[in-house]
Design an enzyme around this catalytic site. Sequence first.
Site, PDB file in Angstrom:
ATOM      1  N   GLY A  48       0.817  -1.204   0.000  1.00  0.00           N
ATOM      2  CA  GLY A  48       0.000   0.000   0.000  1.00  0.00           C
ATOM      3  C   GLY A  48       0.853   1.256   0.000  1.00  0.00           C
ATOM      4  O   GLY A  48       1.730   1.423   0.842  1.00  0.00           O
ATOM      5  N   CYS A 156      -9.361   3.529   3.720  1.00  0.00           N
ATOM      6  CA  CYS A 156      -8.587   4.520   4.466  1.00  0.00           C
ATOM      7  C   CYS A 156      -9.513   5.559   5.097  1.00  0.00           C
ATOM      8  O   CYS A 156     -10.548   5.906   4.531  1.00  0.00           O
ATOM      9  CB  CYS A 156      -7.612   5.236   3.533  1.00  0.00           C
ATOM     10  SG  CYS A 156      -6.467   4.123   2.701  1.00  0.00           S
TER      11      CYS A 156
END
Length: 327
Positions: A48, A156
Site C-alpha cells: 500500500g 482509508c
Amino acid sequence: MSTLNLQTDIGRLTLKNPVMTASGTFGYGLEYADFCHLNALGGMVLKGTTLHPREGNPYPRMAETPAGMLNAVGLQNKGVRTLIKDLLPPLQAHLAAAEAETKAAQTDGAPAAQTPQPPTRILVNLSGSTVEDYVEAAELLDAAEAVSGVELNISCPNVKQGGMAFGTRPDTAAEVVSAVRRAYRGPLLVKLSPNVTDIAEMARAVEGAGADGVALINTLLGMEVDIEKAQPVLSTITGGLSGPCVRPVALRMVWQVAKAVKIPVVGMGGIVDARDAIAFLMVGASAVEVGTANFEDPASAEKIADGIAAYMQRKGIADVRSLIGII
C-alpha cells in the site's frame, strides 16, 4: 490435454494466469525473488502506497489469531515518488530478465506456447487520507510505464470527514473513485471493505464512478486481548483480520458482488491453496489474490497457480475462463 489456457481478463488487463499477490503481504516484490519465480505469477499488487512516506503505527501491530492474523501496520511505506524512482525499475528489470530466460528455455528444443503470454503485471495499491492525496499520487502513477494498473484502497480514513473510511459509504466511495478515474487512465480496480452493511451496493457505486473492476475482500475489523496483561494485543486496539478464518465470508461476498455488477471481480480472503482459489473463480471471480498465506509459505502464490493448472488438466478443462461464475 496438451495446451491449457490460464489467461484471464480484468477489464483491459490480461493476466497470464489468475493468481496475484495481495497488497501488504508481498512487499515491493523483490523481497520474494529468492523464494518463488515472480514471473510465474499473473500479477503482483505492491505494498500500500501513499503520496508521502509513512512510518505506520507503533508496535505491537501484528498478532496471530486462530486460523488467521490481525494487523495494524498503518500503511508504512516509502511514498509514491520513491516507489516510482527507486523501487519499480529493479523489479521491472528482474521480471524482464526472468521472462527472457524463460523464453530462451522454451525455444531450446521445446515448442513455443501457442498463446503469447503477457508479462507478470505490476499493480500498485494506492491509499490516501484526502481525495487530493489520492489524485496527486494517481497522476504520478499514470506516468509510470512499469505500472500495469492501480488497486484503489478505499478503506482509508477520510481526515476531512472525521476519519470515517471512504469505503463505508457509497457517496464517499464514488467521490474518490471518480476523482482518481479522471487522474489515472490505466486499469483501475477498487478494493472493497467488508465492514459495510451491503457490499453489493458499494460495488455498484464504484462501478458507476468508473472502476474497471473490484477487488474484495479487504480485512475484517477485529481485536484480541492478552488476559495476563489485561490489555489489547495491538497498540491500536483493533486491526484487520485476515487468513483462512475469513474465507467463507469473503467467498460469500464475492458471490454477491459478482451477481451485482458487470465489471470483473478479483477475489481474496483466506486463500491458501488451489482449491480455495478455484472456489473463488467458480463463484464469479476473474482472478484471485493470495495474501496471508505468503507469510507461512513465500511460494504460495506460485504453487496455487500450478495447482489450478493441475486441476484443469485432471478435469479436462482447456480454458480457465470456463470456470468463472459457474456457481
